[in-house]
Motif scaffolding. Structure first.
Motif, PDB file in Angstrom:
ATOM      1  N   GLY A 245      43.961 -73.515  21.061  1.00  0.00           N
ATOM      2  CA  GLY A 245      42.685 -73.658  20.369  1.00  0.00           C
ATOM      3  C   GLY A 245      41.731 -72.521  20.674  1.00  0.00           C
ATOM      4  O   GLY A 245      42.067 -71.597  21.421  1.00  0.00           O
TER       5      GLY A 245
ATOM      6  N   ASP B 295      34.420 -72.806  21.341  1.00  0.00           N
ATOM      7  CA  ASP B 295      33.325 -72.708  20.356  1.00  0.00           C
ATOM      8  C   ASP B 295      32.669 -71.340  20.356  1.00  0.00           C
ATOM      9  O   ASP B 295      32.387 -70.781  19.309  1.00  0.00           O
TER      10      ASP B 295
ATOM     11  N   ARG C 218      34.494 -68.630  18.335  1.00  0.00           N
ATOM     12  CA  ARG C 218      34.990 -68.903  16.990  1.00  0.00           C
ATOM     13  C   ARG C 218      34.622 -67.801  15.994  1.00  0.00           C
ATOM     14  O   ARG C 218      35.390 -67.511  15.094  1.00  0.00           O
TER      15      ARG C 218
ATOM     16  N   GLU D 241      38.931 -74.023  11.864  1.00  0.00           N
ATOM     17  CA  GLU D 241      38.401 -75.191  12.567  1.00  0.00           C
ATOM     18  C   GLU D 241      39.265 -75.337  13.797  1.00  0.00           C
ATOM     19  O   GLU D 241      40.492 -75.249  13.708  1.00  0.00           O
ATOM     20  N   SER D 242      38.636 -75.537  14.936  1.00  0.00           N
ATOM     21  CA  SER D 242      39.447 -75.585  16.146  1.00  0.00           C
ATOM     22  C   SER D 242      38.797 -76.422  17.228  1.00  0.00           C
ATOM     23  O   SER D 242      37.575 -76.587  17.265  1.00  0.00           O
ATOM     24  N   GLU D 243      39.662 -76.912  18.092  1.00  0.00           N
ATOM     25  CA  GLU D 243      39.171 -77.624  19.263  1.00  0.00           C
ATOM     26  C   GLU D 243      39.924 -77.029  20.438  1.00  0.00           C
ATOM     27  O   GLU D 243      41.168 -77.034  20.447  1.00  0.00           O
TER      28      GLU D 243
ATOM     29  N   SER E 147      44.332 -75.324  16.431  1.00  0.00           N
ATOM     30  CA  SER E 147      43.462 -74.671  15.438  1.00  0.00           C
ATOM     31  C   SER E 147      43.998 -74.935  14.046  1.00  0.00           C
ATOM     32  O   SER E 147      45.198 -75.126  13.856  1.00  0.00           O
TER      33      SER E 147
END
Lengths: 156, 724
Positions: free
Chosen positions: B659, B662, B665, B705-707, B712
Motif C-alpha cells: 500500500g 497517505d 499518495r 486509492e490505497s491503504e 492499492s
C-alpha cells in the motif's frame, strides 16, 4: 586486419571521430586491449574527418591507397555525426566506407535514422565499464573480420 | 388594428346570427305549416270518414222510402180486392163501394205520405180523388207514367217535378189496377199516388245525424246538359227544381261529378262556389244522386281556431333556436375574447421583451429595407458604431462597411437559406475599423422584404483569440524547447559519465596492477605501511563510490531520457481490445508471478480508444509495481477489472501489497520518487511517472486509492471506444 588491393595487403586505418577526448581515449584503449592493432586516427569533430575524407583543408588527408573504417560519434560540434554519415553515404566514392556509429543514446528514432542513412553498425556507449568494454571487444572482433575496401577516388 | 378587426368580426358575427335566425324562423314556419297541413289532412280525413256513412245512411233511407212507396202502390195495384172493387164501382157507382175504396185509400195514406191519391179509369180519366179539395196537378211526366203503367202493367215511379209555378214539388207513382179474368188480365184503371215530397221526403234528406253548421244532403239528377237540384239546398232559398248547374261548369263541383258518374269522396266547390268536402252516391233504380257535403271551412274551423297554438309553436321553435344560437354565440365570443385577451397579453409581453432585448442586447441590431436603408437601430448599435440615434435615418448599410462589394456577396451567401452569418470588417463613425460578426435574416414584414442584421463587435474576441493563439504557440514552443533541452541534457550528461565510469575502471585495473607490483616488489616496511591503507582501502572505497554514484546517475539520466522520449513519441490511438492486450501482458509476467507465488485475476474488460503500445507499457508498469511492492507476508493477488462509465472506460488494477501511506499518495507520480527507501526495492522511480505521462497523452486520467499495509487500487480512465 588488412585490405587486399592490387595483390598487396594494407592495414585498415580506424578513423575515430569523437569530440570527447576521454571517450576517444577510452575507445582506443579498449580497442587496443581487445587486440586491435590497426592504425588509428583521431578527429575532434565531423568537419575534421570530412576534410580528411574529401582531402580538403590543412589537416591530414586520406590516402587513396589505404582502406579505412570510421567510428563516428553522433553528437559533435561544427558538423555532427549524422551529417558526416549523410555526406559519406551521398558521395559516390565514399559511400563504400564502413561506418560504425558510436554514441551515448539508445534512442530508437536516432538509431533508425542512422541505419536509414546507411550506417553499418550502431553501438551504444554504455556507461558501465564492463558493458562498454564488451561492446568494444565485439567491435574489435568485427574489425578483425571486416575487409574494408580501399576508397580510391578523390571524394567530397 | 386589433380593435377594428374585432369590430369587423363582431359585424360579421351579427350578420351571421341574423341570417341564422331568419333561416330558423323559416324552418320553424315550414315545420308549423307542415304540422298545420297534417292537422288539416287529419281533419279532412275525419270529416270524410263522417260523410261517407252519412251518404250510405241517406241512400239506405231513400231506398227504403222508395220501396215503401212502391209497396204502397203495389199493395193497391196488385191486391185483387181493391182492383175488383174499383172495377165494379166504375160501373155501379155504389156508395158503399165508394166508401170502401176511400177507406182502403185512407188506410194506405195512414201516414200522410201522399198529398192525394187519384184513380183513373182505363181511358185515363180521373174517377176518384181521395182529397177532392186538394189540387192534384198532372205534370208533364204524369200522362207518360199513366200510359206506361197501362201498357206495361208495371208500377211507374215518377220524378220530382213542379207542375205549376209556386206549387210545392211533387212526385207521382202510377200503378196499374189489374183485374184477372178467365180469358186474361184486364187493366181497369190507374192509381196515382201523389207523394208528399215536401213534408215526407225532403226532411229525410235534411235530417243530419250530426251537429253541423254547414253540412247538408243534396238530391240531384241530370236534366239534359245540367245538374238539377231536386231539393231545397241549405244555403240558398227555393232552389228545389230551379237550381241548375251546367255539366260543363266545373267537375270540381261534387254534384256535377256524381251526375257524370263519379260517385265517391271529393273535395271541391259547391253550388255557391264554396270549398266543400263531399261524398256522393247513386240511388238505385232512379236517376237520383245524392251528395253529402260539408263546408271545408267548418271542417278546418276547429284547427284554425287553434292558430295561437301554431303561432306559439313557430315562435317557440324560433326563440329556442335563437337562444341556442345566442348561447353558442356568447360561448364562442367568450372563448374568442379570452383568446384575444391571451393573444393581446402575450403580444404585449412579447413587445416588452422585444424592446428590452433591443435595448439591452449586447449586439447591435439593425433593420434595413431591400435597398439597404437603415430603418431601425438599437442603443448598442449607437455605441458600437459611434453614431447618434439621429444619424441612423440618413445611413445605409454600405456606409457601415469597408468593402461594400465583398460585404454584399457575403450577405447574399448568408441569406441563401434565409438566415446565416459571416465575419467582416466594418467602419465606425470616426473611420476606425471594427471587426464584426454579422448574423443576417431576411424577413417579410407587411409584404416587404426587410433584412435584420445582428452585429457583434468581435474586437475583444479577436484580441482574445490572438492572445490565445499566441499563448498556445508559445506553450508549444516552450514544450518543444523543454523536450529538446531535456533530451540534449540527458544526452550530454551521459557523456561525462562514460568517462567517469570508463576511467574509474581503468583506475581500478591500474590499482590492481599496482597492488601486484607492490606485492612483488621489495619496499621498505615503513613505506609499505603507509601505502597499504591507500592501496587496500582508500582507493577501492573511492572507486566503489565513484562507480556506484555514476551508475545511479546513469539510471536517473536514462529515466529522464525515457520520459522525454515518451513525450516526443507519436500517439496513434485505435480501438484497443483490452482483453487481448492484458492477456498478452500477463503471459510475459507469468514467470515472475509464479516465482513469487502471485495470482492474477483478469475480468472481462471493455475496449477503449488509445495507443495500444503505450497502454501495454502502462499496464506493464502497474503490474511491475504490484510485484515490486508486494507484501512478503502474504501471497500477492492482483485483480484487473474495468467498466464503462459514460463516454469513458475505467480500469482498475488492485493488489494486496504494502500500500501507499497517505502522505506519499500525491508524490508517487513524481519522477524518481520511490516509496521504499533506496536500495530496499530496485526501481528507477519512474514507472508511475511514465504511467501518468501515457494516460495524459491518451486523454485519460490515473489515480490511486490505497491503504498502507492493505493494498492499492490504481484506476485508469480512458476514452471508450465508439463500438462495444
Amino acid at each position: 586486419m588488412d585490405s587486399q588491393l592490387n595483390g598487396k595487403r594494407t592495414p585498415v586505418s580506424i578513423l575515430i571521430t569523437e569530440d570527447d577526448d576521454g571517450h576517444a581515449a577510452l575507445i582506443e584503449w579498449q580497442l587496443r586491449e581487445a587486440g586491435v592493432d590497426n592504425p588509428m586516427m583521431r578527429f575532434c569533430n565531423g568537419q575534421e574527418v570530412w576534410n580528411f575524407l574529401t582531402r580538403c583543408g590543412s589537416g591530414p588527408m586520406r590516402s587513396t591507397e589505404d582502406a579505412y573504417l570510421m567510428l563516428l560519434d553522433l553528437r559533435m560540434p561544427i558538423m555532427d555525426g549524422l551529417e558526416v554519415l549523410r555526406n559519406v553515404k551521398a558521395d559516390p566514392v565514399l559511400k563504400t566506407l564502413p561506418v560504425i556509429m558510436l554514441t551515448t543514446t539508445d534512442d530508437p528514432q536516432e538509431i533508425e535514422a542512422c541505419y536509414r542513412l546507411g550506417c553499418n553498425v550502431y553501438i551504444t556507449k554504455p556507461v558501465a565499464f564492463a558493458q562498454f568494454a564488451e561492446a568494444l571487444r565485439r567491435l574489435g572482433l568485427i574489425l578483425t573480420i571486416v575487409q574494408a575496401p580501399v576508397v580510391a577516388g578523390a571524394g567530397g | 388594428m386589433v380593435r377594428s378587426a374585432l369590430a369587423g368580426r363582431r359585424g360579421r358575427t351579427l350578420l351571421w346570427i341574423s341570417t341564422l335566425l331568419v333561416i330558423f324562423a323559416f324552418i320553424a314556419t315550414a315545420l308549423v305549416f307542415l304540422f298545420y297541413q297534417l292537422e288539416l289532412a287529419a281533419a279532412r280525413g275525419a270529416a270524410m270518414a263522417r260523410l261517407q256513412p252519412i251518404t250510405a245512411l241517406k241512400l239506405q233511407e231513400i231506398d227504403r222510402w222508395r220501396k215503401d212507396r212502391h209497396r204502397d202502390a203495389y199493395l193497391l195495384s196488385v191486391g185483387p180486392l181493391f182492383a175488383e172493387t174499383y172495377a165494379q164501382w166504375l160501373t155501379t157507382r155504389d156508395a158503399v163501394q165508394t166508401e170502401r175504396i176511400r177507406a182502403n185509400l185512407l188506410a194506405a195514406n195512414i201516414d200522410n205520405d201522399y198529398t192525394n191519391i187519384i184513380l183513373l179509369d182505363a181511358a185515363e180519366n180521373e174517377r176518384f180523388r181521395l182529397y177532392p179539395e186538394r189540387a192534384a196537378p198532372q205534370c208533364r211526366g204524369t200522362n207518360a207514367l199513366v200510359t206506361n203503367a197501362l201498357a206495361t202493367g208495371e208500377i211507374q215511379f215518377g220524378d220530382i217535378e213542379r207542375c205549376v209555378e209556386g206549387s210545392p214539388p211533387q212526385l207521382v207513382i202510377a200503378a196499374p189496377l189489374t183485374v184477372a179474368h178467365q180469358e186474361g188480365a184486364e187493366q181497369v184503371g190507374v192509381l196515382l199516388l201523389y207523394v208528399d215530397v215536401q213534408n215526407k221526403f225532403y226532411p229525410l234528406l235534411q235530417e243530419w245525424p250530426l251537429q253541423t253548421s254547414s253540412a247538408e244532403t243534396l238530391l240531384v239528377e241530370r236534366d239534359g246538359g245540367d245538374v238539377l237540384f231536386l231539393n231545397d239546398v241549405r244555403h240558398a232559398a227555393d232552389t228545389a227544381l230551379s237550381l241548375r248547374i251546367p255539366l260543363s261548369h266545373n267537375t270540381a263541383v261534387p254534384a256535377v261529378s256524381v251526375v257524370l258518374g263519379n260517385a265517391g269522396s271529393l273535395e271541391g266547390l259547391d253550388y255557391r262556389g264554396v270549398a266543400v268536402l263531399a261524398d256522393s252516391g247513386v240511388v238505385d233504380g232512379s236517376p237520383w244522386r245524392i251528395v253529402s257535403k260539408m263546408d271545408l271551412a267548418e271542417v278546418i274551423a276547429p284547427i284554425n281556431r287553434r292558430w295561437p297554438l301554431y303561432v306559439g309553436l313557430g315562435t317557440g321553435i324560433t326563440l329556442l333556436a335563437g337562444s341556442l344560437i345566442g348561447l353558442l354565440f356568447f360561448a364562442q365570443r367568450h372563448t374568442m375574447y379570452r383568446q384575444l385577451y391571451t393573444v393581446e397579453h402575450e403580444r404585449a409581453a412579447a413587445l416588452v421583451q422585444y424592446e428590452t432585448l433591443l435595448k439591452s442586447a449586447g449586439d447591435a441590431i439593425l433593420l434595413t429595407d431591400a435597398a439597404g436603408v437603415i430603418l431601425q437601430a438599437n442603443a448598442r448599435a449607437d455605441s458600437i458604431y459611434g453614431y447618434g440615434p439621429e444619424h441612423w435615418r440618413q445611413l445605409r448599410w454600405i456606409d457601415l462597411t469597408t468593402d461594400s462589394t465583398a460585404e454584399a456577396a457575403k450577405m447574399v451567401e448568408a441569406t441563401l437559406d434565409s438566415t446565416g452569418s459571416y465575419e467582416s470588417i466594418h467602419r465606425r463613425c470616426d473611420g476606425t475599423s471594427l471587426p464584426v460578426e454579422v448574423t443576417v435574416a431576411r424577413i417579410e414584414l407587411d409584404g416587404q422584404t426587410r433584412t435584420q442584421a445582428i452585429v457583434r463587435d468581435t474586437t475583444q474576441r479577436k484580441q482574445v483569440e490572438r492572445v490565445q493563439a499566441q499563448l498556445l504557440d508559445e506553450l508549444r514552443i516552450k514544450n518543444e524547447e523543454l523536450e529538446s533541452i531535456l533530451y540534449a541534457a540527458s544526452h550530454d550528461l551521459r557523456s561525462p559519465l562514460v568517462n567517469i565510469q570508463g576511467f574509474s575502471k581503468w583506475l581500478q585495473i591500474a590499482t590492481d596492477e599496482l597492488r601486484l607490483i607492490f606485492a612483488e616488489t621489495a619496499i621498505p616496511e615503513s613505506t609499505r605501511q603507509r601505502m597499504a591503507p591507500l592501496m587496500d582501502e582508500r582507493i577501492p572505497t573511492a572507486l566503489r563510490f565513484i562507480q556506484s554514484g555514476s551508475a545511479r546517475m546513469d539510471t536517473l539520466i536514462a529515466g529522464i531520457l525515457r520520459l522525454s522520449r515518451l513525450g516526443r513519441a507519436e500517439v496513434i490511438p485505435t480501438i484497443v481490445d483490452m482483453d487481448r492486450l492484458v492477456a498478452a501482458m500477463t503471459t510475459t509476467f507469468s514467470y515472475q508471478m509464479e516465482r513469487s507465488g502471485a495470482t492474477i485475476v483478469v475480468e472481462p474488460l471493455p475496449s477503449c480508444f488509445a495507443d495500444p503500445n503505450q497502454l501495454a507499457q502502462l499496464f506493464s508498469n502497474l503490474l511491475d509495481n504490484a510485484l515490486k511492492y508486494r507484501d512478503t507476508g502474504r501471497n500477492l493477488l492482483v485483480k484487473i477489472s474495468g467498466e464503462r462509465v459514460g463516454a469513458a472506460v475505467v480500469y482498475q488494477v488492485a493488489d494486496n501489497g504494502i500500500g501507499i501511506p497517505d502522505n506519499q499518495r500525491n508524490k508517487i507520480w513524481e519522477i524518481f520518487h520511490r516509496v521504499a527507501p533506496s536500495g530496499e526495492i530496485a526501481g528507477e522511480g519512474l514507472g508511475l511517472a511514465i504511467c501518468r505521462r501515457i494516460v495524459e497523452r491518451n486523454h485519460g486520467r490515473i489515480w490511486v486509492e490505497s491503504e498502507a499495509g492493505a493494498g492499492s487500487r490504481f484506476y485508469v480512465q480512458l476514452p471508450a471506444s465508439v463500438v462495444a
